[in-house]
Design a protein around this motif. Structure first.
Motif, short mmCIF file in Angstrom:
data_model
loop_
_atom_site.label_atom_id
_atom_site.label_comp_id
_atom_site.label_asym_id
_atom_site.label_seq_id
_atom_site.Cartn_x
_atom_site.Cartn_y
_atom_site.Cartn_z
N HIS A 32 0.81 -1.22 0.00
CA HIS A 32 0.00 0.00 0.00
C HIS A 32 0.85 1.27 0.00
N GLY A 33 2.09 1.15 -0.46
CA GLY A 33 2.90 2.33 -0.72
C GLY A 33 3.73 2.84 0.42
N ILE A 34 3.81 2.11 1.53
CA ILE A 34 4.63 2.53 2.67
C ILE A 34 5.86 1.61 2.69
N LYS A 35 6.97 2.10 2.17
CA LYS A 35 8.09 1.23 1.83
C LYS A 35 9.14 1.09 2.92
N GLU A 36 9.39 2.12 3.69
CA GLU A 36 10.50 2.11 4.65
C GLU A 36 9.97 2.10 6.07
N VAL A 37 9.75 0.92 6.61
CA VAL A 37 9.19 0.77 7.96
C VAL A 37 10.28 0.24 8.88
N GLY A 38 10.51 0.96 9.96
CA GLY A 38 11.51 0.52 10.94
C GLY A 38 10.87 -0.28 12.05
N VAL A 39 11.50 -1.39 12.42
CA VAL A 39 11.02 -2.22 13.53
C VAL A 39 12.19 -2.43 14.48
N PHE A 40 12.01 -2.07 15.74
CA PHE A 40 13.11 -2.04 16.69
C PHE A 40 12.73 -2.68 18.02
N LYS A 41 13.80 -3.08 18.74
CA LYS A 41 13.62 -3.61 20.09
C LYS A 41 14.66 -2.97 21.01
N PRO A 42 14.34 -2.82 22.30
CA PRO A 42 15.33 -2.27 23.23
C PRO A 42 16.59 -3.12 23.28
N LEU A 43 17.71 -2.49 23.63
CA LEU A 43 18.97 -3.22 23.74
C LEU A 43 18.87 -4.31 24.81
N GLU A 44 19.73 -5.31 24.65
CA GLU A 44 19.71 -6.46 25.56
C GLU A 44 19.95 -6.06 27.02
N THR A 45 20.64 -4.97 27.24
CA THR A 45 20.96 -4.52 28.61
C THR A 45 19.83 -3.70 29.22
N ASP A 46 18.80 -3.38 28.45
CA ASP A 46 17.68 -2.56 28.94
C ASP A 46 16.66 -3.43 29.67
N SER A 47 16.05 -2.87 30.72
CA SER A 47 15.04 -3.62 31.46
C SER A 47 13.80 -3.89 30.62
N LEU A 48 13.64 -3.14 29.52
CA LEU A 48 12.49 -3.34 28.63
C LEU A 48 12.76 -4.39 27.55
N TYR A 49 13.95 -4.95 27.52
CA TYR A 49 14.30 -5.96 26.52
C TYR A 49 13.34 -7.15 26.61
N GLY A 50 12.78 -7.53 25.47
CA GLY A 50 11.81 -8.62 25.43
C GLY A 50 10.40 -8.18 25.78
N LYS A 51 10.21 -6.91 26.12
CA LYS A 51 8.89 -6.42 26.54
C LYS A 51 8.33 -5.33 25.63
N ARG A 52 9.10 -4.93 24.63
CA ARG A 52 8.65 -3.88 23.72
C ARG A 52 9.09 -4.18 22.29
N ILE A 53 8.24 -3.87 21.34
CA ILE A 53 8.60 -3.80 19.93
C ILE A 53 8.11 -2.45 19.44
N VAL A 54 9.01 -1.69 18.82
CA VAL A 54 8.70 -0.31 18.41
C VAL A 54 8.76 -0.20 16.90
N LEU A 55 7.69 0.32 16.30
CA LEU A 55 7.65 0.54 14.85
C LEU A 55 7.70 2.03 14.55
N LEU A 56 8.40 2.39 13.49
CA LEU A 56 8.36 3.75 12.95
C LEU A 56 7.79 3.66 11.55
N ILE A 57 6.58 4.21 11.36
CA ILE A 57 5.87 4.12 10.08
C ILE A 57 5.72 5.52 9.49
N PRO A 58 6.27 5.77 8.30
CA PRO A 58 6.13 7.07 7.66
C PRO A 58 4.91 7.12 6.73
N TYR A 59 4.19 8.24 6.77
CA TYR A 59 3.06 8.45 5.89
C TYR A 59 3.27 9.74 5.09
N ARG A 60 2.80 9.74 3.86
CA ARG A 60 2.90 10.95 3.04
C ARG A 60 1.98 12.04 3.55
N SER A 61 0.87 11.63 4.21
CA SER A 61 -0.12 12.60 4.67
C SER A 61 -0.97 11.97 5.77
#
Length: 263
Positions: A64-93
């Motif tokens: 659907h035209g959204i080509k560059e999607v970032g998917v990230f997780k906290p570093l292994e040393t972070d207390s949130l490791y294994g408890k969060r998945i973070v997406l960055l989704i860009p939209y034209r509008s």
């Protein structure tokens, strides 16, 4: 009568002046960003969400035209490791953001690939909660930039920062510091590989701005920031009277891209 070349020159100057005015008044097409965070209870939910994102959600966004999607997780040393998945989704509008849920609902490939996640039962959900932050790109950096890194993806460090302001006007002063004060240019000159800079439109910590920079590894990150605080441009900018006391809280989250992230 005026000679013809003078009349033609005058007409050209008038048209050129009008063209410059129209160009200067033309709105900058600033992207919209969604930071979507999955809150997870543990490894089982993390695996379920990973499979859904990799096999169903990202392929659907690409269709659907959204080509560059970032998917990230906290570093292994972070207390949130294994408890969060973070997406960055860009939209034209905002319209593209608004239309996406209906597009996904009618997308047969998405619904088939994501069936297990989408049809999860109440007593075995794939996540605890989803949180969304909606942002508008800075005027000084209207489009997302994929980082120019060549090392192994799982070695990289992505730094997501949030700068909160005491009031709306004070927060806007920090945004101005990035744009008019050229803090963006300083980051670029020093090679911070900024992915985006955004004004938060919807979120739990307003008023605030957020931005993401990327580095080959933690050591490279630390060295870049050392150069930043010692740079003459930053020393001058940070001591200018008009930019004092414009951040009430600076929050940092270190992330690593997943193997199926687009960058």
């Amino acid at each position: 009568m005026l000679p013809s070349f003078i009349k033609h020159s005058s007409c050209f100057l008038v048209l050129f002046s009008i063209a410059l005015t129209v160009h200067s008044q033309k709105k900058i097409n600033r992207e919209i960003y969604e930071i979507k965070t999955y809150r997870l209870s543990g490894a089982q939910q993390e695996k379920q969400v990973d499979v859904f994102l990799k096999d169903a959600f990202l392929p659907a966004l690409h269709r659907h035209g959204i080509k560059e999607v970032g998917v990230f997780k906290p570093l292994e040393t972070d207390s949130l490791y294994g408890k969060r998945i973070v997406l960055l989704i860009p939209y034209r509008s905002l319209q593209q953001f608004y239309d996406l849920p209906d597009l996904l609902m009618r997308d047969e490939a998405f619904n088939e690939a994501g069936k297990k996640y989408l049809e999860a039962v109440y007593n075995n959900p794939p996540y605890q909660r989803i949180e969304t932050i909606l942002l508008r790109a800075f005027s000084g950096s209207p489009n997302m930039e994929v980082p120019a890194l060549t090392n192994a993806r799982l070695e990289r460090v992505y730094e997501l920062r949030s700068y909160e302001g005491y009031t709306e006007r004070i927060y806007q002063n920090k945004v101005k510091m990035f744009n008019a004060g050229d803090e963006i240019g300083l980051f670029k000159r020093l090679g911070f590989n900024a992915v985006f800079y955004g004004e938060v439109l919807v979120g739990n910590h307003q008023p605030n701005l957020m931005y993401m920079t990327t580095f080959a590894n933690q050591a490279a990150r630390d060295e870049h920031w050392k150069l930043f605080v010692e740079d003459p441009q930053w020393k001058k900018l940070s001591t200018m009277p008009e930019y004092q006391h414009n951040v009430s809280l600076n929050t940092i989250l270190f992330l690593r891209p997943t193997g199926y992230s687009d960058y």
